[in-house]
Motif scaffolding. Structure first.
Motif, PDB file in Angstrom:
ATOM      1  N   SER A  72       0.813  -1.211   0.000  1.00  0.00           N
ATOM      2  CA  SER A  72       0.000   0.000   0.000  1.00  0.00           C
ATOM      3  C   SER A  72       0.849   1.264   0.000  1.00  0.00           C
ATOM      4  CB  SER A  72      -0.934   0.003   1.217  1.00  0.00           C
ATOM      5  OG  SER A  72      -0.185  -0.052   2.411  1.00  0.00           O
ATOM      6  N   SER A  73       2.081   1.159   0.485  1.00  0.00           N
ATOM      7  CA  SER A  73       2.905   2.357   0.611  1.00  0.00           C
ATOM      8  C   SER A  73       3.812   2.583  -0.586  1.00  0.00           C
ATOM      9  CB  SER A  73       3.745   2.271   1.887  1.00  0.00           C
ATOM     10  OG  SER A  73       4.550   1.106   1.863  1.00  0.00           O
ATOM     11  N   THR A  74       4.260   1.504  -1.218  1.00  0.00           N
ATOM     12  CA  THR A  74       5.158   1.623  -2.362  1.00  0.00           C
ATOM     13  C   THR A  74       4.442   1.174  -3.614  1.00  0.00           C
ATOM     14  OG1 THR A  74       7.026   1.155  -0.920  1.00  0.00           O
ATOM     15  CG2 THR A  74       7.392   0.942  -3.288  1.00  0.00           C
ATOM     16  N   PRO A  75       4.222   2.050  -4.581  1.00  0.00           N
ATOM     17  CA  PRO A  75       3.451   1.701  -5.775  1.00  0.00           C
ATOM     18  C   PRO A  75       4.262   0.871  -6.766  1.00  0.00           C
ATOM     19  CG  PRO A  75       4.209   3.961  -5.935  1.00  0.00           C
ATOM     20  CD  PRO A  75       4.639   3.454  -4.585  1.00  0.00           C
ATOM     21  N   GLU A  76       4.514  -0.386  -6.404  1.00  0.00           N
ATOM     22  CA  GLU A  76       5.213  -1.283  -7.303  1.00  0.00           C
ATOM     23  C   GLU A  76       4.287  -2.433  -7.680  1.00  0.00           C
ATOM     24  OE1 GLU A  76       9.123  -2.498  -6.484  1.00  0.00           O
ATOM     25  OE2 GLU A  76       9.775  -0.573  -5.647  1.00  0.00           O
ATOM     26  N   PHE A  77       4.465  -2.910  -8.905  1.00  0.00           N
ATOM     27  CA  PHE A  77       3.604  -3.935  -9.452  1.00  0.00           C
ATOM     28  C   PHE A  77       4.309  -5.290  -9.449  1.00  0.00           C
ATOM     29  CE2 PHE A  77       2.146   0.067 -10.989  1.00  0.00           C
ATOM     30  CZ  PHE A  77       0.779  -0.042 -11.156  1.00  0.00           C
ATOM     31  N   VAL A  78       3.517  -6.351  -9.303  1.00  0.00           N
ATOM     32  CA  VAL A  78       4.056  -7.692  -9.457  1.00  0.00           C
ATOM     33  C   VAL A  78       4.443  -7.882 -10.917  1.00  0.00           C
ATOM     34  CG1 VAL A  78       3.604 -10.163  -9.252  1.00  0.00           C
ATOM     35  CG2 VAL A  78       2.626  -8.573  -7.576  1.00  0.00           C
ATOM     36  N   ARG A  79       5.629  -8.434 -11.144  1.00  0.00           N
ATOM     37  CA  ARG A  79       6.117  -8.624 -12.507  1.00  0.00           C
ATOM     38  C   ARG A  79       6.632 -10.046 -12.676  1.00  0.00           C
ATOM     39  NH1 ARG A  79       5.984  -3.629 -14.570  1.00  0.00           N
ATOM     40  NH2 ARG A  79       6.289  -1.837 -13.197  1.00  0.00           N
ATOM     41  N   ILE A  80       6.965 -10.387 -13.921  1.00  0.00           N
ATOM     42  CA  ILE A  80       7.544 -11.683 -14.242  1.00  0.00           C
ATOM     43  C   ILE A  80       9.015 -11.488 -14.587  1.00  0.00           C
ATOM     44  CG2 ILE A  80       7.549 -13.628 -15.850  1.00  0.00           C
ATOM     45  CD1 ILE A  80       5.131 -13.706 -14.124  1.00  0.00           C
ATOM     46  N   GLN A  81       9.851 -12.313 -13.992  1.00  0.00           N
ATOM     47  CA  GLN A  81      11.262 -12.319 -14.349  1.00  0.00           C
ATOM     48  C   GLN A  81      11.685 -13.764 -14.513  1.00  0.00           C
ATOM     49  OE1 GLN A  81      13.895  -9.685 -12.118  1.00  0.00           O
ATOM     50  NE2 GLN A  81      15.519 -11.229 -12.203  1.00  0.00           N
ATOM     51  N   GLY A  82      11.935 -14.173 -15.758  1.00  0.00           N
ATOM     52  CA  GLY A  82      12.227 -15.581 -16.018  1.00  0.00           C
ATOM     53  C   GLY A  82      11.039 -16.442 -15.668  1.00  0.00           C
ATOM     54  N   SER A  83      11.225 -17.331 -14.697  1.00  0.00           N
ATOM     55  CA  SER A  83      10.146 -18.232 -14.276  1.00  0.00           C
ATOM     56  C   SER A  83       9.596 -17.853 -12.910  1.00  0.00           C
ATOM     57  CB  SER A  83      10.670 -19.676 -14.240  1.00  0.00           C
ATOM     58  OG  SER A  83      11.691 -19.796 -13.263  1.00  0.00           O
ATOM     59  N   VAL A  86       7.934 -11.526  -9.401  1.00  0.00           N
ATOM     60  CA  VAL A  86       8.874 -10.664  -8.700  1.00  0.00           C
ATOM     61  C   VAL A  86       8.146  -9.430  -8.187  1.00  0.00           C
ATOM     62  CG1 VAL A  86      10.952  -9.235  -8.939  1.00  0.00           C
ATOM     63  CG2 VAL A  86      10.836 -11.464 -10.056  1.00  0.00           C
ATOM     64  N   LEU A  87       8.458  -9.038  -6.967  1.00  0.00           N
ATOM     65  CA  LEU A  87       7.934  -7.814  -6.387  1.00  0.00           C
ATOM     66  C   LEU A  87       9.070  -7.098  -5.676  1.00  0.00           C
ATOM     67  CD1 LEU A  87       5.434  -6.033  -5.727  1.00  0.00           C
ATOM     68  CD2 LEU A  87       5.204  -7.351  -3.610  1.00  0.00           C
ATOM     69  N   ARG A  88       9.323  -5.864  -6.043  1.00  0.00           N
ATOM     70  CA  ARG A  88      10.424  -5.078  -5.459  1.00  0.00           C
ATOM     71  C   ARG A  88      11.753  -5.821  -5.523  1.00  0.00           C
ATOM     72  NH1 ARG A  88       6.828  -3.909  -0.282  1.00  0.00           N
ATOM     73  NH2 ARG A  88       5.244  -2.593  -1.233  1.00  0.00           N
ATOM     74  N   ARG A  89      12.003  -6.378  -6.699  1.00  0.00           N
ATOM     75  CA  ARG A  89      13.276  -7.035  -7.001  1.00  0.00           C
ATOM     76  C   ARG A  89      13.493  -8.317  -6.214  1.00  0.00           C
ATOM     77  NH1 ARG A  89      13.958  -1.741  -6.746  1.00  0.00           N
ATOM     78  NH2 ARG A  89      14.739  -1.795  -4.596  1.00  0.00           N
ATOM     79  N   SER A  90      12.442  -8.819  -5.561  1.00  0.00           N
ATOM     80  CA  SER A  90      12.538 -10.080  -4.829  1.00  0.00           C
ATOM     81  C   SER A  90      11.501 -11.058  -5.361  1.00  0.00           C
ATOM     82  CB  SER A  90      12.304  -9.860  -3.324  1.00  0.00           C
ATOM     83  OG  SER A  90      13.306  -9.022  -2.783  1.00  0.00           O
ATOM     84  N   THR A  91      11.807 -12.338  -5.293  1.00  0.00           N
ATOM     85  CA  THR A  91      10.858 -13.360  -5.719  1.00  0.00           C
ATOM     86  C   THR A  91       9.588 -13.272  -4.893  1.00  0.00           C
ATOM     87  OG1 THR A  91      12.663 -14.833  -6.372  1.00  0.00           O
ATOM     88  CG2 THR A  91      10.505 -15.840  -6.002  1.00  0.00           C
ATOM     89  N   PHE A  92       8.452 -13.300  -5.567  1.00  0.00           N
ATOM     90  CA  PHE A  92       7.151 -13.200  -4.904  1.00  0.00           C
ATOM     91  C   PHE A  92       6.479 -14.562  -4.958  1.00  0.00           C
ATOM     92  CE2 PHE A  92       2.513 -11.826  -5.375  1.00  0.00           C
ATOM     93  CZ  PHE A  92       2.321 -11.708  -4.009  1.00  0.00           C
ATOM     94  N   LEU A  93       6.446 -15.244  -3.821  1.00  0.00           N
ATOM     95  CA  LEU A  93       5.768 -16.525  -3.685  1.00  0.00           C
ATOM     96  C   LEU A  93       4.527 -16.319  -2.839  1.00  0.00           C
ATOM     97  CD1 LEU A  93       8.911 -18.698  -2.885  1.00  0.00           C
ATOM     98  CD2 LEU A  93       7.839 -18.325  -5.104  1.00  0.00           C
ATOM     99  N   PHE A  94       3.485 -17.060  -3.143  1.00  0.00           N
ATOM    100  CA  PHE A  94       2.236 -16.742  -2.458  1.00  0.00           C
ATOM    101  C   PHE A  94       1.274 -17.912  -2.418  1.00  0.00           C
ATOM    102  CE2 PHE A  94       2.114 -15.422  -6.880  1.00  0.00           C
ATOM    103  CZ  PHE A  94       0.989 -16.040  -7.374  1.00  0.00           C
TER     104      PHE A  94
END
Length: 392
Positions: A72-83, A86-94
């Protein structure tokens, strides 16, 4: 190609009050495998414990589930990097869940608390992605009453869903239209027929310029919507993780998959021309078509007019999904046969995801070793295991 498995268990998908006692135990983020993700949606804690046990035996993954993120504080979007997501340059697992009903329920001010309760419970349980509808076409409680005409009360219900998801640090996957129910493809074609357009059947949804125009207008209306609560346009809202073109597209007029593939290419390009910030997926069940005929052996004995391979070679599509209903697709077969199909279905699509991107997010090593353990519990446990929405 990043791959998401989705399998539905209908008791999971209804709003509170819950039918059964709900476990208050959060997901254990220290386990090496992803945990089960459904229990805020209405299962007994005993079922939860069995399913978690089986899941930990079944899924081999070296990644841990991340703690809920504050987006909510940082307007960054979930993205795809390879497989990877990624969120804020870190792998996003959920872990995530389906709750198709949220917009409709939120449109009633006396029921908005149900949306809040689900997001609160989901967040407390370690879930951070929710898939829900951004459509309801032509019904008594519709978002889109007729082409281009919307019920602002229902749209504000969707605004509330987005704002509450943001408040509880949950990302959304929003679907634009359905294959069949809640209006969907048949309603769009009927609108054209009512306007005097010569249409033949529901599959004209994919090819007739008037019907495709209705769909494009709806997509644009949703993406460019300015939320009445947050005052942020949907296309600029990082709480939205991804758009979904359609829930489970099918086409009886062309089983090869070419008709749907042409539609996906056209509409994916259109979505990206309006919004290139968000991820985009199709909403596929995963049926194979003519691109690789040898893969048809993994279908449940028939085709539905889609082609998992060619559909996900479209460059505007960011990640793949598969759905599974073994008890429906193979209703006349016993549970052992349904289990065996499910294993083949998952393993095949995992391989395909790796082939498409030369690497995949799912690691199903060891599934064959524990298939017998699934059989000892039976199909209902298997459906609980993967319901309502397993993502990692």
């Amino acid at each position: 190609m990043v791959l998401i498995l989705s399998a539905f268990c209908k008791p999971c998908m209804f709003p509170p009050p819950y039918k059964y006692p709900v476990s208050s135990t959060p997901l254990d983020h220290n386990l090496a495998t992803p945990n089960i993700n459904y229990f805020p949606m209405g299962f007994t804690s005993n079922c939860i414990h069995v399913a978690i046990l089986v899941l930990s035996l079944a899924l081999v993954s070296t990644a841990r589930v991340l703690d809920p993120v504050d987006h909510s504080s940082t307007p960054e979007f979930v993205r795809i990097q390879g497989s990877q997501f990624v969120l804020r340059r870190s792998t996003f697992l959920f872990n995530g869940f389906n709750a198709y009903w949220m917009m409709t329920v939120a449109a009633d001010p006396s029921k908005t608390h149900q949306v809040t309760e689900v997001f609160r419970d989901a967040s407390a349980a370690g879930m951070s992605v929710c898939r829900t509808w951004a459509f309801a076409d032509g019904s008594s409680n519709a978002l889109q009453l007729s082409p281009g005409t919307y019920d602002e009360r229902v749209f504000q219900g969707l605004d509330f869903v987005v704002s509450e998801a943001r408040r509880f640090n949950i990302f959304l996957i929003l679907s634009f239209v359905n294959n069949k129910d809640y209006g969907g493809r048949p309603q769009y074609v009927q609108w054209a027929r009512n306007a005097g357009v010569q249409v033949n059947n529901d599959d004209d949804f994919y090819t007739h310029p008037v019907v495709k125009g209705y769909y494009r207008n709806h997509v644009q209306r949703v993406i460019t919507r300015i939320n009445t609560i947050t005052r942020v346009a949907y296309k600029d809202e990082p709480t939205i993780m991804a758009w979904e073109l359609m829930n489970e597209p099918r086409c009886e007029a062309d089983y090869s998959g070419r008709t749907v593939n042409g539609w996906v290419q056209e509409m994916a390009s259109f979505v990206k021309s309006i919004d290139n910030k968000h991820l985009l997926e199709i909403g596929m069940e995963g049926f194979y078509g003519d691109t690789m005929p040898e893969k048809k052996q993994f279908n449940p004995g028939y085709q539905v007019g889609t082609d998992f391979i060619s559909n996900h070679l479209i460059k505007e599509i960011d990640f793949a999904t598969i759905h599974a209903y073994p008890d429906i697709w193979l209703a006349k077969q016993n549970e052992d046969a349904q289990m065996a199909f499910m294993g083949r279905w998952m393993e095949s699509h995992s391989t395909d995801a790796q082939m498409i991107e030369e690497q995949g997010i799912l690691n199903w090593k060891g599934f064959g070793q524990i298939r017998r353990k699934f059989a000892t519990i039976g199909l209902p446990a298997f459906r609980i295991l993967f319901g309502p929405y397993l993502e990692f």
